[in-house]
Write a protein that holds these residues in place. Structure first.
Motif, PDB file in Angstrom:
ATOM      1  N   UNK A   1      21.879 -53.005 -25.367  1.00  0.00           N
ATOM      2  CA  UNK A   1      23.177 -52.520 -25.851  1.00  0.00           C
ATOM      3  C   UNK A   1      22.937 -51.165 -26.524  1.00  0.00           C
ATOM      4  N   UNK A   2      23.089 -50.085 -25.778  1.00  0.00           N
ATOM      5  CA  UNK A   2      22.784 -48.758 -26.304  1.00  0.00           C
ATOM      6  C   UNK A   2      23.955 -47.797 -26.206  1.00  0.00           C
ATOM      7  N   UNK A   3      23.637 -46.534 -26.055  1.00  0.00           N
ATOM      8  CA  UNK A   3      24.647 -45.472 -25.968  1.00  0.00           C
ATOM      9  C   UNK A   3      24.363 -44.622 -24.747  1.00  0.00           C
ATOM     10  N   UNK A   4      25.384 -43.940 -24.271  1.00  0.00           N
ATOM     11  CA  UNK A   4      25.244 -43.124 -23.077  1.00  0.00           C
ATOM     12  C   UNK A   4      24.303 -41.943 -23.328  1.00  0.00           C
ATOM     13  N   UNK A   5      23.827 -41.371 -22.244  1.00  0.00           N
ATOM     14  CA  UNK A   5      22.938 -40.219 -22.351  1.00  0.00           C
ATOM     15  C   UNK A   5      23.695 -39.046 -22.975  1.00  0.00           C
ATOM     16  N   UNK A   6      23.151 -38.418 -24.007  1.00  0.00           N
ATOM     17  CA  UNK A   6      23.886 -37.320 -24.660  1.00  0.00           C
ATOM     18  C   UNK A   6      23.969 -36.101 -23.758  1.00  0.00           C
ATOM     19  N   UNK A   7      25.189 -35.647 -23.524  1.00  0.00           N
ATOM     20  CA  UNK A   7      25.437 -34.418 -22.782  1.00  0.00           C
ATOM     21  C   UNK A   7      26.211 -33.415 -23.623  1.00  0.00           C
TER      22      UNK A   7
END
Length: 671
Positions: free
Chosen positions: A263-269
């Motif tokens: 359960x993480x976060x999307x790749x930072x763009x």
């Protein structure tokens, strides 16, 4: 018009209601006028955006951009066609001639794009056709920060701030920059994939197929009808580990056998930093045609209410607010407008030396300007720097007609001894053609400005039409309200009801032209006129010299499309070398921001990277907020010059470091 003046003198109620109706319409229209910095300008520019996730720039250009350009190139009236192809995004910008209707142009582009939709790659999203709307600009920038993970801050900013702000009347779009939304990530081990003979595509298909809800039809239960749905949506992230991705004999291969779910976060763009600290930025844009000041005030009011409901530790700060400068500009122009009206009335009083005459002439200013608001509302204009400038300049012009008519009526009463009632009719009739000629000459100057072509014409059309309508109303006032009031308020000099103040300043046996104030002016002007008539060639030569001097003076004076205003804010755009990562661009931009915060008068810096649809991680924007103009010594322009020098030093150092290892060139642009 002379006949109209006679009717108004004999029918005071008609004259009063005629002008009062225009004034009332103007007053009610004033409340509905929007407040903005500049007029709304519709530029016929259309943007076609196609997103194809994961595609390389070369693939985007050949498979999408070239086909879109070929399709729209046949539309008539195109002035310029340009495009950009970056990773996963294709954008084509079509600029039409100014005569082209933007709505018609957008529809023609949509029709052409629909013809090639089937030719685009299967993985490409549906093309988006949009008009370039300069009026739907960002009005407020909000920074949200908290001592928590960026994912938690993003979730609060999205659900508790963004959604509530989007419901405000006039808000068109709220964009989040620098956030990281929640994402369930499945990590797989390549060695275990080979051991179980499972591909990544099979894992993705298994997750997609086993994590959905589908309609199951209906079931009749006696007199009741029930809707059946297959409850296949996974609730807990840990349950993804139990998904079956394939069977090897009797053994079911699960995700837990080849990897794990997280359960993480999307790749930072994208990234945002307020004064060097991570933050989530919300950029609020208004709808086209909406009141900028009203939208900004509503957003700040709603934000104050939201702040009370946020979890402990969350902080919201309005970093950029376009309404502050707009309010200050409009209030300054309104102050000048009022001061100009008062000074114009004082000048009239000094020369006529009569309170009643001053009131009659001075009424032309508010009636003409207030009535102009009605036309502005009908034409869709706003209260901006251009229209307010027109109203300010008209203060000294709209009173001219009333002064000329009033002075001639005053002359009939004072010099010819005519009764005020008859003097109002005869005086207006005598001067009527001259007043009309003067007004028409002014209209011939200002009215064509409202129909100019080009970008400047679009920008200045509101100035010409606003000025022309104010002048036209002043002509109507001078032939209706002015003679009607003069016939009833102006008295003869020997009238017992004349004000005591006028009796002391104007002796009974002399006219107003023999007063102590006017007599020196009359003698001085007579001497100047006599000398000018005796030295005609000197006057002609001086006039020719002034006319010829226009050319060098025009070349010497600086030229700019817009004035340089101190808005207590400016922005710097930084472009790192192509291929730079998000952390590399962030480091470079933050070094510049640190130098900027050392400048006197700088209060905050907001660095954003990867904003917009393209999300280019090598492009950064540094928003610099300054203290109010009264609290600093250096102007905004001076600080911008110092900021350019700081950026130049940073660029030189970066070039020297990069030259030692590779041949890169860093390009900066500042606005």
């Amino acid at each position: 018009m002379q006949k109209l003046a006679e009717i108004c003198v004999r029918r005071p109620v008609f004259a009063t209601m005629l002008i009062l109706s225009l004034t009332v319409v103007g007053l009610f229209s004033y409340k509905s006028l929007g407040v903005d910095l500049f007029p709304k300008i519709d530029l016929p520019t259309i943007t076609v955006t196609v997103v194809n996730p994961g595609a390389s720039p070369q693939e985007v250009e050949t498979e999408i951009t070239d086909k879109v350009e070929g399709a729209v190139n046949t539309v008539s009236g195109i002035d310029e066609l340009r495009s950009t192809s970056v990773e996963g995004v294709s954008q084509v910008f079509i600029t039409f001639l100014l005569e082209k209707n933007p709505d018609v142009a957008a529809q023609e582009i949509r029709n052409k794009i629909e013809l090639i939709t089937n030719e685009l790659p299967v993985t490409a999203e549906k093309p988006i056709v949009q008009k370039l709307d300069t009026d739907a600009a960002p009005v407020v920038r909000i920074a949200v920060s908290a001592p928590r993970s960026l994912r938690e801050v993003t979730e609060i900013a999205d659900k508790k701030i963004k959604q509530q702000i989007e419901s405000i009347n006039g808000v068109g779009d709220v964009q989040i920059i620098g956030g990281r939304t929640r994402e369930i990530q499945v990590w797989v081990d390549p060695d275990k994939l080979r051991a179980f003979n499972v591909t990544v595509a099979q894992v993705a298909d298994a997750v997609r197929a086993q994590n959905m809800e589908l309609p199951g039809g209906r079931v009749d239960e006696g007199a009741r009808e029930l809707t059946v749905r297959t409850m296949g949506r996974i609730i807990e992230p840990s349950e993804f580990n139990n998904l079956v991705v394939g069977n090897r004999g009797t053994y079911a291969v699960k995700i837990s056998d080849i990897g794990y779910a997280e359960d993480g976060a999307e790749e930072p763009r994208t990234e945002a930093k307020l004064n060097g600290l991570p933050a989530v930025t919300l950029t609020v844009s208004k709808q086209s045609g909406q009141n900028t000041v009203a939208v900004a005030d509503a957003v700040k009011e709603r934000l104050a209410e939201i702040a009370k409901t946020l979890p402990p530790g969350f902080k919201t700060e309005v970093v950029g607010d376009q309404s502050i400068f707009i309010k200050a500009s409009i209030e300054a122009i309104q102050t000048h407008l009022i001061e100009g009206s008062i000074l114009a009335a004082i000048v009239v009083f000094v020369f006529l030396w009569s309170f009643r005459s001053t009131i009659i002439a001075g009424l032309a200013i508010p009636t003409s300007l207030i009535a102009t608001f009605g036309l502005m509302a009908a034409m869709g204009f706003t209260l901006n720097q251009i229209t307010m400038l027109a109203l300010t300049l008209m203060v000294g012009i709209v009173i001219d007609d009333a002064i000329v008519v009033l002075e001639n009526i005053f002359r009939f009463i004072e010099e010819k001894g005519v009764h005020p009632f008859q003097a109002a009719i005869e005086g207006t009739k005598e001067i009527g053609l001259a007043v009309m000629a003067t007004t028409l000459s002014l209209l011939a100057v200002f009215l064509p400005v409202g129909f100019m072509g080009g970008i400047v014409g679009r920008f200045m059309s509101s100035f010409g039409l606003t000025s022309s309508f104010a002048i036209a109303v002043s002509l109507l006032v001078s032939f209706t309200l002015t003679p009607m009031l003069a016939a009833r308020l102006i008295k003869r000099s020997d009238d017992e009801k004349e004000r005591a103040f006028e009796k002391h300043t104007e002796p009974a046996d002399h006219g107003s032209k023999e007063s102590r104030f006017y007599r020196p002016i009359d003698r001085t002007y007579t001497r100047l006129l006599t000398w000018s008539m005796n030295h005609r060639w000197v006057i002609v030569a001086a006039c020719l010299l002034v006319i010829v001097s226009i050319i060098p003076l025009f070349m010497f004076v600086g030229k700019n499309f817009l004035p340089v205003d101190d808005q207590a804010q400016f922005e710097i755009n930084v472009r790192a070398p192509e291929g730079s990562t998000l952390p590399a661009t962030s480091t470079l931009a933050e070094r510049i921001a640190v130098d900027l915060r050392k400048l006197p008068g700088v209060t905050d810096t907001l660095t954003t990277i990867g904003g917009g649809q393209q999300e280019q991680v090598n492009v950064a924007s540094i928003y610099v907020k300054l203290t109010p103009i009264g609290e600093r010594k250096d102007s905004q322009n001076q600080l911008m010059v110092r900021a350019r020098s700081e950026v130049a030093v940073r660029r030189k150092a970066a070039d020297e470091r990069s030259a030692s290892c590779c041949d890169f060139r860093r390009r900066f642009s500042q606005c």
